[in-house]
Design an enzyme around this catalytic site. Structure first.
Site, PDB file in Angstrom:
ATOM      1  N   LYS A   1      15.381  12.569 -48.911  1.00 45.76           N
ATOM      2  CA  LYS A   1      14.001  12.391 -49.364  1.00 45.76           C
ATOM      3  C   LYS A   1      13.960  12.149 -50.866  1.00 45.76           C
ATOM      4  CE  LYS A   1       9.544  14.863 -49.112  1.00 45.76           C
ATOM      5  NZ  LYS A   1       8.898  16.112 -48.620  1.00 45.76           N
TER       6      LYS A   1
ATOM      7  N   SER B   1       4.731  14.851 -46.565  1.00 43.87           N
ATOM      8  CA  SER B   1       5.361  13.957 -47.508  1.00 43.87           C
ATOM      9  C   SER B   1       6.729  13.447 -47.060  1.00 43.87           C
ATOM     10  CB  SER B   1       5.499  14.650 -48.873  1.00 43.87           C
ATOM     11  OG  SER B   1       6.305  15.819 -48.780  1.00 43.87           O
TER      12      SER B   1
ATOM     13  N   SER C   1       4.939  19.407 -44.611  1.00 39.03           N
ATOM     14  CA  SER C   1       5.522  18.099 -44.927  1.00 39.03           C
ATOM     15  C   SER C   1       6.747  17.722 -44.123  1.00 39.03           C
ATOM     16  CB  SER C   1       5.861  18.026 -46.424  1.00 39.03           C
ATOM     17  OG  SER C   1       4.685  17.936 -47.183  1.00 39.03           O
TER      18      SER C   1
END
Length: 473
Positions: free
Chosen positions: A86, A161, A185
Site C-alpha cells: 500500500k 483506503s 480501511s
C-alpha cells in the site's frame, strides 16, 4: 509451466505448493502477473507503481535458488509469490505518494518493518497499491491520480483506503496483499471487492519504525481471496520488532494451523442495526440474518444484541481527521476534502481529550464481550457506492455520509479488537457485499476459524470478477 488460465485466481498457498514442487518458477509467475497488470490495471487504477524491473531481478534470483535447492521445505512459505505494498508505506527504491499526485515521484530510502517481514517471507514485491490521500477516506479519488475502481463493475469504487490492494487481489493481479485499517480501511475494501479482510488485534503487527498510529486505532492487516491465505499472511507479518511500545506474544499455534481447529459452541451476538446510524440497507440485513442462521445451524448460540456506539463517533472523528495534520503536507497540495478536515483539527489538548474519551468508551464496548465470544455485524451499512457518487456534496455532508456508511467498522479500531470481513453475496447490480465477525481482544483465531467454516459453506472463493472485467475492457 502450469496452464495460465489456472493461475489467475489461484490461492497464494496453492501457488506456493507449485513453486516448492518446482512445477513453476518465480520468473514465470512474475511474467504472468506482470502481463495481467499491464492489460487490466489501466482500467482499474489499483497500482500507483509497477516495479517490473526489480521484481524480475528478484524473481531470477529466486528461480536460481529454487533450482539449486534440493529440500524446498527449507524455503520460506511465500517464496516467489508476488504481492504489492500500500502506497502509505515505504519500500526502498520505490516511489511513495501517500495517495497525493503532486509527490508521486519521491523515492523511499528504506523499508518499513512490514516490508522487511514481507521480504523475509519470500514475497516478491510487484509494486505499490493505490490509497486514498493520506489514507483518510473510504474511497480512492485522489487529485492527480486515477480513481481505484471495483473489478466487478468499473463504475463502482473498490473502497478505501486499501482499495488498490483490494482491487488488485480481487482482479487476480496478485494473490494476496497487506493493507492497513484505521477505521475500516481493510474491511471496507474487502466488503466492496468480495474479499476476506482481517484487521488484527492491536499490537499483533508492528508499525515500525513508528510506535503507533493515531493512538493505536490503526494497524496493518491482510486482504485475500481465502481464509487460509489470510491466516498464513498474518503469521508471517506478525510479531514484535525492537522498540515497539506494545505488542502481543506470538500464538502457540500458528493462525494457519488454528483455522481447522474446532471452536466449540460459541456465544454469538448479531445485529442488523448499528447506532447511531440505525438499520443497514435491506440487502445487508439479509446477509447478517443468513450468516446468523448458518452459525446457528453449526451449533452456536445466537442472540440479537450490539453495543451503542453513539458516544464514540465524535472523539473518533477528532482523532481520525488529525491524520491529515500529522502528515504535515502543505495545504496547497492537499485535496479539498483533506484541506477541510485539516482545518477542523483540534489542538493537542483536544486530541488528547478525545483519545482519553475513546479509551473509556472502548472499555465499555469490550465489556460487552464478557457475555459473548463473537459479534456479527454488517461490514458497512450500505452497498458499495459509485465512483464520484459524493463529489458534488458539501464537505460536511460528505463526512456525514462517510460516518453512516462505515459506522460498524471504527468502534473496533478504537477497542483494538480483531475483526474479519467476509463476502457473503451480491447486490442486484452484481457488486459484492458481506459481513464482519468481531472477536475478543487477542483472539484472531476464533474469528478466523468461523470464517473458514463459513467459507466451506458459501464457497465465496469460487466467485471472481473475470467476466465483469472482460466485458468492460
Amino acid at each position: 509451466m502450469k496452464n495460465d488460465s489456472n493461475l489467475e485466481f489461484i490461492s497464494a498457498l496453492d501457488l506456493s505448493t507449485l513453486i516448492h514442487r518446482k512445477e513453476i518458477s518465480p520468473v514465470e509467475i512474475i511474467e504472468f502477473y506482470a502481463a495481467r497488470i499491464s492489460k487490466i490495471d489501466p482500467f482499474l487504477g489499483s497500482f500507483t507503481y509497477v516495479a517490473l524491473e526489480t521484481a524480475m531481478e528478484t524473481a531470477k534470483n529466486h528461480t536460481e535458488i529454487l533450482g539449486k535447492t534440493t529440500d524446498t521445505s527449507t524455503l520460506p512459505l511465500f517464496f516467489g509469490i508476488p504481492t504489492a505494498i500500500k502506497d502509505l508505506y515505504p519500500v526502498a527504491g520505490m516511489p511513495i505518494s501517500y495517495g497525493n499526485g503532486f509527490i508521486k515521484d519521491q523515492i523511499s530510502s528504506s523499508d518499513c518493518g512490514l516490508v522487511t517481514k514481507i521480504k523475509q517471507a519470500g514475497f516478491i514485491i510487484l509494486g505499490k497499491t493505490a490509497t486514498s490521500e493520506l489514507g483518510s477516506l473510504p474511497y480512492i479519488e485522489s487529485m492527480g491520480l486515477p480513481p481505484s475502481r471495483n473489478p466487478y463493475n468499473l463504475e463502482y469504487t473498490s473502497g478505501g483506503s486499501s482499495g488498490g490492494a483490494a482491487a488488485a487481489v480481487a482482479a487476480g493481479l496478485i494473490p494476496v496483499a497487506p493493507g492497513s485499517d484505521g477505521g475500516g480501511s481493510v474491511r471496507g475494501p474487502s466488503f466492496c471487492c468480495g474479499l476476506v479482510g482481517l484487521k488484527p488485534s492491536r499490537g499483533r503487527i508492528s508499525n515500525a519504525p513508528v510506535g503507533d498510529y493515531l493512538g493505536g486505532i490503526a494497524t496493518h492487516g491482510c486482504l485475500s481471496r481465502t481464509v487460509a491465505d489470510n491466516a498464513a499472511l498474518l503469521d508471517v507479518i506478525s510479531g514484535y520488532i525492537t522498540g515497539d511500545p506494545y505488542w502481543l506474544p506470538n500464538p502457540a499455534v500458528s493462525f494457519l494451523d488454528a483455522i481447522t481447529q474446532d471452536t466449540g459452541k460459541l456465544r454469538i451476538a448479531f445485529a442488523t442495526s448499528v447506532l447511531p446510524s440505525g438499520e443497514g440497507d435491506d440487502i445487508l440485513q439479509r446477509q447478517v440474518k443468513n450468516i446468523a442462521h448458518h452459525l446457528q445451524d453449526m451449533g452456536h448460540s445466537l442472540s440479537e444484541a450490539c453495543p451503542d456506539f453513539t458516544p464514540l463517533v465524535e472523539p473518533f472523528v477528532t482523532i481520525w481527521q488529525s491524520s491529515v495534520s500529522l502528515a504535515g503536507f502543505p495545504e496547497q497540495i492537499l485535496s479539498p476534502m483533506n484541506r477541510w478536515l485539516n482545518g477542523r483539527s483540534q489542538d493537542l489538548g483536544g486530541y488528547l481529550q478525545s483519545l482519553h474519551q475513546i479509551q473509556i468508551i472502548s472499555r465499555q464496548i469490550v465489556a460487552f464481550f464478557d457475555n459473548f465470544d463473537v459479534l456479527l455485524l454488517p461490514t458497512y451499512l450500505q452497498p458499495p457506492i459509485k465512483v464520484g457518487a459524493w463529489s458534488d456534496l458539501s464537505f460536511e455532508d460528505t463526512l456525514q455520509h462517510i460516518i453512516k456508511w462505515i459506522n460498524p467498522c471504527p468502534p473496533f479500531n478504537a477497542t483494538g479488537q480483531p475483526a474479519i470481513a467476509i463476502p457473503t453475496g451480491f447486490t442486484l447490480e452484481g457488486i459484492p457485499v458481506g459481513v464482519q465477525l468481531i472477536g475478543k481482544p487477542n483472539d484472531e483465531a476464533t474469528i478466523l476459524q468461523l470464517a473458514y467454516q463459513l467459507e466451506k459453506i458459501i464457497n465465496w472463493h469460487q466467485y471472481h470478477p473475470k467476466e465483469g472485467i472482460i466485458n468492460n475492457i
